[in-house]
Design an enzyme around this catalytic site. Structure first.
Site, PDB file in Angstrom:
ATOM      1  N   ASN A 306       0.841  -1.205   0.000  1.00  0.00           N
ATOM      2  CA  ASN A 306       0.000   0.000   0.000  1.00  0.00           C
ATOM      3  C   ASN A 306       0.871   1.248   0.000  1.00  0.00           C
ATOM      4  O   ASN A 306       2.068   1.189  -0.273  1.00  0.00           O
ATOM      5  CB  ASN A 306      -0.922  -0.021   1.225  1.00  0.00           C
ATOM      6  CG  ASN A 306      -0.122   0.065   2.504  1.00  0.00           C
ATOM      7  OD1 ASN A 306       0.919  -0.565   2.653  1.00  0.00           O
ATOM      8  ND2 ASN A 306      -0.586   0.873   3.449  1.00  0.00           N
ATOM      9  N   CYS A 308       2.068   2.912   2.410  1.00  0.00           N
ATOM     10  CA  CYS A 308       3.122   2.965   3.439  1.00  0.00           C
ATOM     11  C   CYS A 308       3.854   1.635   3.599  1.00  0.00           C
ATOM     12  O   CYS A 308       4.546   1.423   4.589  1.00  0.00           O
ATOM     13  CB  CYS A 308       2.539   3.426   4.777  1.00  0.00           C
ATOM     14  SG  CYS A 308       1.716   5.011   4.680  1.00  0.00           S
ATOM     15  N   GLU A 310       3.123  -1.423   4.465  1.00  0.00           N
ATOM     16  CA  GLU A 310       2.935  -2.421   5.530  1.00  0.00           C
ATOM     17  C   GLU A 310       1.807  -3.393   5.240  1.00  0.00           C
ATOM     18  O   GLU A 310       1.683  -4.413   5.924  1.00  0.00           O
ATOM     19  CB  GLU A 310       2.701  -1.740   6.893  1.00  0.00           C
ATOM     20  CG  GLU A 310       1.272  -1.290   7.176  1.00  0.00           C
ATOM     21  CD  GLU A 310       0.896   0.019   6.505  1.00  0.00           C
ATOM     22  OE1 GLU A 310      -0.202   0.539   6.778  1.00  0.00           O
ATOM     23  OE2 GLU A 310       1.692   0.526   5.699  1.00  0.00           O
TER      24      GLU A 310
END
Length: 699
Positions: A306, A308, A310
C-alpha cells in the site's frame, strides 16, 4: 445514555500534551463552520459507540472500547477516528488494486482511486499488467505508449481529489522489476527531463522478485519483457516464477519474442539504489517474501503493498484489498518486575489486544465501501492490521540503546507477544462469530504460522534467508487452537507509520528511532517544538538541564554527541536516528517480520550514504527476509556531525507543553536565541516520512 455518560472520565484529559490536544482540536473533533461540538472524552466515546453499533450489548462494548482509547492503551487509525459514529462511516486506511491491461480497466482503476481517495483512503496500485512502450495494440494495430503516461494521470488525480477536504489524496504505484518500462519508471520522481513523463506528487515502489536479487548477487544478466508477451509472470512466485521467466528468456534467445531487453542485473540494481538516493523513490519491496509467507496464497497473489508498505494482501480483477488499522501503545504495557527491571506486562497486553482486535473486526462490517470490489474482498477475507507505536519509548524505559543486541532482542520478544495475542484473539472471534470464508486451504488451516513460513521462503529461494528463529511462547497451543476453531481474520498484524495517532498520545511513532531530541515537527496543525521528555528527566537528575543545554541541543540539532558534559551512557541511550547504523534498523525489523503475517513500514536512516552502504543495507534486508522497506533518509557525511536534514525554525514550547518545568527553560532560551536562529537553524521534521507533512494516509 446515562450509562455511557457515567463511564466518561474527564480527568483523562490531563494526560494529553499540547501537540496531541491541538491535533485533536484542529482535525478530529466534529465541527460546524469552525465551531467544535466535542471534548476529548466525548470524542473517544463517539468513536467507541460507532465501533460498537453491531454488538449485542452495545453499551458495555462501547465502554470497553472507550476505555482502551481514552487510556491511550490502543488507538484506532485516523480514518476511524475521523468517521466512526458519524453518518459517513469510512473507517479503513488502505486500499490496494491491480490495473488491467486495457483502456476500460485503466480508467476504471483511476476512477476507483478517485472514489476511494475522496473518503480518506491511502492507495496502492499494481501497474505491472499494463503493456510496455512499443507493445502491439491489436484493436488499432498501433503501438502502446506504455505505463508512464497513465501514471501521470494517476498523479494528477491524487492531487485533484483530496481526502474529504481533510488531507491530500495519496497513492503509491508498484511495478515489477522485469517490466520493460522499469527504467523509465525509476525516473518518475526526477526533477529533470520531460515533465509530461514525471510524477512529482505520487509515490512509487519496485516490486522485486527473488530471481532478480539472485541475479544481482551472482552477477547475472536480467531480461526485461512486456507483460503482454508474458502475462503469467504477474501471478507466479518463487520457483514457478523462475521456471516461467527462464522459459521466456529462452524464447527471446530463439527469436520468438521481438520486444525485450537484456541488461546486467547489477546495472539495474545500481540504478534502483541511485534513484532511491536521489529522489527518495521507488521504494524497495520484495514480491516473493510477501507471497511465499502469505497465509492467503491459496486464493490469489499479492501484487503490491500500500501507500506505506505495511499491507500485503491479494488483489486482482475482482478484488480491491482493504485494510483497517490501529496500534497498541507499547510503553503503556511496560511494568517493573520483581527485580525492578522494566518488562512487558503480558496480562495487560493480552487484554488490550483482545479488545483492539474486536474493534478492528467490527470495522469490516460497519465500514462504508466506495466501490463494490472493496466490500467483496474485505468481507470475504476480513483482514485487519494491528500495529504498535512507542517502540523507542520502551527502549528508553528499559535504558537500552537502539543500536544494541538487547534492543534487537526486545524487538523480537515484544513482536512475538503482540502477534501471539493478536492471532489468539482472532481465534476467540472465530469461535464466537465464525471463521472467515476463505479460511480453508490457507496457511492457518494447514497449521503453518507466520514464523513457519520462513522455511517455505528459504526452500523456494534456494537459500539466501538468514533469520534468528528463537521463540518463547507456546505456539503449539495456538496451532492447536486454530485447528480447532479457525481464524476470524485472514491477516491480523501490520505495523503502519502511526504519524498522527502517536502525536495524539505523545509517544514516538511506530518502530522509529528518535529522530532528534529537540526538533520542530510540522503537520496540518502548524509547527511544534518537540523535546525528548525521557532525556529531560535524565538531565534534570544530573543537574544538567539548563538554558545552556537547550542552546547546545538546538545548535547540534537535537544531538548529544558533541556536548561534552553529557555522560557517554546517555549519548548511547539517546542516539538519534542518523547516529544509529542502518544495520540495527534492519536487524530489528527482521526479528519483527518473523512473526508478522503482513509487513511493516521500516524507514532506513543513513548518515554519510554511499553506493556501497546502500548496496549492503538493502541486500541485508532481502537476506533477512524483510517483505518491504519504506523511505530512505540520508544526510551527507559533512552534515553527519550536526545530524541536520533541512533548516527550519525553533518554536518556543507553549507553557501547556508536556515537559513541565523544562518548558520554561526552553521558552527562555528560545527568546534569547531568536536573533541567532537564522545562523543556527534547528531541524524541521516533516514526520510520517511522506514528503508532505499534511499526509496522514495510514494512521
Amino acid at each position: 445514555v446515562k450509562r455511557l455518560a457515567a463511564a466518561l472520565k474527564p480527568e483523562l484529559d490531563l494526560q494529553f500534551n499540547y501537540l496531541g490536544l491541538q491535533t485533536l482540536y484542529d482535525r478530529y473533533f466534529l465541527h460546524h463552520e469552525g465551531k467544535r461540538f466535542e471534548l476529548p472524552q466525548a470524542f473517544f466515546m463517539r468513536v467507541a459507540m460507532g465501533l460498537a453499533l453491531n454488538e449485542i450489548d452495545r453499551e458495555a462494548r462501547a465502554i470497553e472500547f472507550y476505555e482502551v482509547l481514552s487510556s491511550f492503551d490502543f488507538m484506532s487509525s485516523t480514518p476511524t477516528l475521523f468517521n466512526s459514529g458519524t453518518k459517513h462511516s469510512q473507517l479503513s486506511s488502505c486500499y490496494l488494486s491491480t490495473v488491467s491491461d486495457d483502456l476500460d480497466g485503466i480508467y476504471e482503476a483511476i476512477k476507483e482511486n478517485a472514489l476511494l481517495a475522496k473518503y480518506a483512503g491511502g492507495l496502492g496500485n499494481d501497474w505491472t499488467p499494463v503493456r510496455a512502450l512499443g507493445s502491439h495494440i491489436k484493436g488499432t494495430n498501433g503501438k502502446s505508449q506504455g505505463v508512464v503516461p497513465f501514471l501521470k494521470v494517476v498523479n494528477d488525480t491524487a492531487v485533484a481529489v483530496n481526502q474529504g477536504g481533510k488531507r491530500k489524496g495519496a497513492v503509491c504505484c508498484y511495478l515489477e522489476s522485469w517490466h520493460l518500462d522499469i527504467e523509465e519508471f525509476l525516473e518518475l520522481r526526477k526533477n529533470t527531463g520531460d515533465d509530461r513523463r514525471r510524477t512529482h506528487d505520487m509515490n512509487t515502489a519496485n516490486w522485486i522478485p527473488d530471481l532478480f536479487m539472485k541475479r544481482v548477487m551472482e552477477g547475472g544478466e536480467w531480461t526485461l519483457f512486456s507483460p503482454s508477451d508474458c502475462p503469467d509472470l504477474h501471478d507466479k512466485t518463487g520457483k514457478a516464477f523462475e521456471a516461467a521467466y527462464t522459459r521466456y528468456e529462452d524464447k527471446a534467445a530463439r527469436g520468438e519474442l521481438k520486444l525485450y531487453k537484456k541488461i546486467p542485473a547489477l546495472q539495474l540494481w545500481r540504478k534502483m539504489l541511485s534513484m532511491l538516493f536521489e529522489t527518495g523513490h521507488p521504494w524497495i519491496t520484495f514480491k516473493d517474501a510477501c507471497n511465499l509467507r502469505s497465509p492467503q496464497q491459496h486464493v490469489g497473489t499479492i501484487h503490491s503493498s500500500n501507500l506505506c508498505t505495511e499491507i500485503t494482501l491479494n488483489t486482482g480483477p475482482a478484488e480491491i484489498a482493504v485494510c483497517n488499522l490501529g496500534s497498541v501503545n507499547l510503553p503503556a504495557h511496560m511494568m517493573r518486575d520483581a527485580g525492578g527491571a522494566m518488562v512487558l506486562d503480558h496480562a495487560k497486553l493480552k487484554k488490550t489486544i483482545g479488545t483492539a482486535m474486536r474493534m478492528l473486526d467490527n470495522v469490516i462490517d460497519i465500514n462504508y465501501y466506495a466501490v463494490p470490489k472493496a466490500r467483496n474482498s474485505n468481507v470475504r477475507h476480513r483482514p485487519v492490521g494491528l500495529g504498535i507505536m512507542g517502540f523507542q519509548d520502551c527502549l528508553h524505559l528499559m535504558r537500552t540503546p537502539y543500536a544494541s543486541e538487547a534492543a534487537v532482542e526486545f524487538a523480537d520478544r515484544s513482536m512475538e507477544a503482540v502477534c501471539y495475542y493478536a492471532y489468539w484473539a482472532s481465534t476467540d472471534l472465530a469461535e464466537e462469530r465464525g471463521r472467515y470464508s476463505s479460511f480453508a486451504g490457507s496457511l492457518w488451516d494447514r497449521g503453518i504460522l507466520p514464523q513457519d513460513s520462513l522455511k517455505i521462503l528459504s526452500e523456494q529461494r534456494g537459500g539466501y534467508v538468514e533469520v534468528d528463529m528463537s521463540s518463547t511462547l507456546d505456539w503449539d497451543a495456538l496451532r492447536g487452537r486454530i485447528g480447532q476453531v479457525g481464524m476470524r481474520n485472514s491477516n491480523c498484524v501490520a505495523i503502519a507509520p502511526t504519524a498522527t495517532i502517536s502525536n495524539i498520545i505523545g509517544v514516538d511513532a511506530c518502530i522509529e528511532p528518535t529522530f532528534q531530541n529537540l526538533f520542530v515537527k510540522s503537520n496540518l496543525s502548524g509547527e511544534f517544538t518537540v523535546v525528548n521528555e525521557h532525556l529531560v528527566r535524565d538531565l534534570k537528575k544530573l543537574g544538567l538541564w539548563d538554558d545552556v543545554m537547550v542552546m547546545d541541543l538546538k545548535h547540534f540539532d537535537g544531538s548529544l554527541r558533541r556536548i561534552d558534559r553529557v555522560p557517554e551512557d546517555l549519548k548511547q541511550l539517546y542516539a538519534t536516528a542518523f547516529e544509529v547504523e542502518p544495520v540495527w534498523l534492519v536487524e530489528a525489523a527482521a526479528r519483527r517480520q518473523k512473526w508478522i503475517d503482513q509487513a511493516q513500514s521500516p524507514n532506513i536512516y543513513m548518515a554519510g550514504a554511499s553506493g556501497k552502504k546502500l548496496d549492503e543495507t538493502y541486500k541485508l534486508a532481502w537476506q533477512r527476509g524483510l517483505k518491504t522497506t519504506y523511505y530512505l533518509r540520508t544526510i551527507g557525511a559533512t552534515h553527519a556531525e550536526k545530524s541536520t536534514v533541512t533548516s527550519g525554525q525553533l518554536n518556543a514550547v507553549p507553557s501547556q507543553g508536556g515537559v513541565a518545568s523544562g518548558a520554561s527553560a526552553i521558552d527562555a532560551a528560545a527568546a534569547k536565541a531568536r536573533e541567532q536562529m537564522a545562523a543556527t537553524p534547528a531541524t524541521d521534521m516533516k514526520f510520517c516520512a511522506i514528503d508532505d507533512p499534511t499526509c496522514e494516509a495510514c494512521q
